[in-house]
Motif scaffolding. Structure first.
Motif, mmCIF file in Angstrom:
data_model
loop_
_atom_site.group_PDB
_atom_site.id
_atom_site.type_symbol
_atom_site.label_atom_id
_atom_site.label_comp_id
_atom_site.label_asym_id
_atom_site.label_seq_id
_atom_site.Cartn_x
_atom_site.Cartn_y
_atom_site.Cartn_z
ATOM 1 N N MET A 51 0.839 -1.211 0.000
ATOM 2 C CA MET A 51 0.000 0.000 0.000
ATOM 3 C C MET A 51 0.868 1.253 0.000
ATOM 4 O O MET A 51 0.544 2.245 -0.661
ATOM 5 C CB MET A 51 -0.904 0.027 1.242
ATOM 6 N N GLY A 52 1.961 1.212 0.742
ATOM 7 C CA GLY A 52 2.865 2.356 0.788
ATOM 8 C C GLY A 52 3.472 2.662 -0.569
ATOM 9 O O GLY A 52 3.657 3.835 -0.925
ATOM 10 N N TYR A 53 3.771 1.638 -1.363
ATOM 11 C CA TYR A 53 4.324 1.880 -2.699
ATOM 12 C C TYR A 53 3.304 2.583 -3.587
ATOM 13 O O TYR A 53 3.657 3.478 -4.356
ATOM 14 C CB TYR A 53 4.786 0.566 -3.345
ATOM 15 N N ALA A 54 2.038 2.195 -3.469
ATOM 16 C CA ALA A 54 0.997 2.901 -4.222
ATOM 17 C C ALA A 54 0.924 4.353 -3.764
ATOM 18 O O ALA A 54 0.852 5.277 -4.588
ATOM 19 C CB ALA A 54 -0.358 2.216 -4.035
ATOM 20 N N GLY A 55 0.972 4.570 -2.454
ATOM 21 C CA GLY A 55 0.922 5.930 -1.925
ATOM 22 C C GLY A 55 2.096 6.781 -2.369
ATOM 23 O O GLY A 55 1.935 7.973 -2.672
ATOM 24 N N LEU A 56 3.279 6.185 -2.429
ATOM 25 C CA LEU A 56 4.450 6.935 -2.887
ATOM 26 C C LEU A 56 4.294 7.370 -4.340
ATOM 27 O O LEU A 56 4.651 8.497 -4.701
ATOM 28 C CB LEU A 56 5.724 6.094 -2.707
ATOM 29 N N LEU A 57 3.755 6.487 -5.186
ATOM 30 C CA LEU A 57 3.552 6.861 -6.586
ATOM 31 C C LEU A 57 2.502 7.950 -6.743
ATOM 32 O O LEU A 57 2.582 8.765 -7.659
ATOM 33 C CB LEU A 57 3.165 5.633 -7.414
ATOM 34 N N VAL A 58 1.525 7.975 -5.850
ATOM 35 C CA VAL A 58 0.496 9.014 -5.908
ATOM 36 C C VAL A 58 1.040 10.334 -5.380
ATOM 37 O O VAL A 58 0.906 11.388 -6.010
ATOM 38 C CB VAL A 58 -0.769 8.585 -5.121
#
Length: 195
Positions: A51-58
């Motif tokens: 989930m954190g990787y998705a958040g970083l890309l956003v």
């Protein structure tokens, strides 16, 4: 590469989770391999990472992690906690698909792009599934078709001539390879930089 980058996180989850579900009746409070976490804590670690990787890309920070923190209900059954990995992988896959190739975001092991974060998620899912299967009593190695793009993207100095699934486990300090000792625990890391 047989798997497209946006599909890599969901493909990793789809491959690993049915295997882990075979151990649902076991004690998930036991240590997960040599990770220092219990099996159930490792599920939460995977979910948080993906989930954190998705958040970083956003959010696209240049020099820090994001404030988003996720977790699972500490009272949820293991099956529902495993489901959280699928949810996180799906959200990351959609984010990778929607992110332009030139986007970069912070990671302490190298500012990365969408392919890097997809590969990082696959490491979290595949390598930690291996950790869990050791405790659950299943012999399992990540599939070569999913491990190959991950090794190529994140471990450019990995040795050639070995099965990609075993090479991924070697690069993450889990196994030895013929002629190569196992990397010391905590002494390995991937290279997230865009090449």
């Amino acid at each position: 590469m047989t798997t497209l980058w946006p599909e890599l996180p969901t493909a990793a989850a789809a491959h690993a989770l049915p295997l882990l579900e075979k151990g649902l009746e076991q004690d998930w409070s036991r240590p997960a391999g040599e990770t220092g976490w219990s099996l159930v804590e490792l599920i939460d670690h995977i979910t948080l990472g993906v989930m954190g990787y998705a958040g970083l890309l956003v959010a696209r920070p240049a020099d820090r992690y994001i404030a988003l923190r996720t977790g699972t209900d500490p009272h949820a059954p293991v099956a529902e906690r495993l489901e959280s990995i699928t949810i996180a992988a799906t959200l990351l896959s959609h984010t990778v698909r929607a992110t332009a190739p030139e986007v970069r975001a912070y990671h302490p092991w190298g500012a990365s792009d969408r392919t890097g974060f997809a590969a990082m998620a696959a490491v979290e899912i595949l390598v930690h599934a291996h950790d869990m299967t050791r405790t659950l009593g299943f012999g399992w190695t990540p599939p070569d078709d999913l491990a190959e793009p991950v090794v190529g993207r994140l471990f450019p100095a990995a040795p050639a001539g070995h099965a990609p699934g075993l090479t991924l486990l070697w690069a993450c300090g889990r196994v030895a390879l013929p002629g190569l000792a196992r990397l010391p625990r905590g002494r390995w890391q991937w290279s997230g930089e865009v090449r």
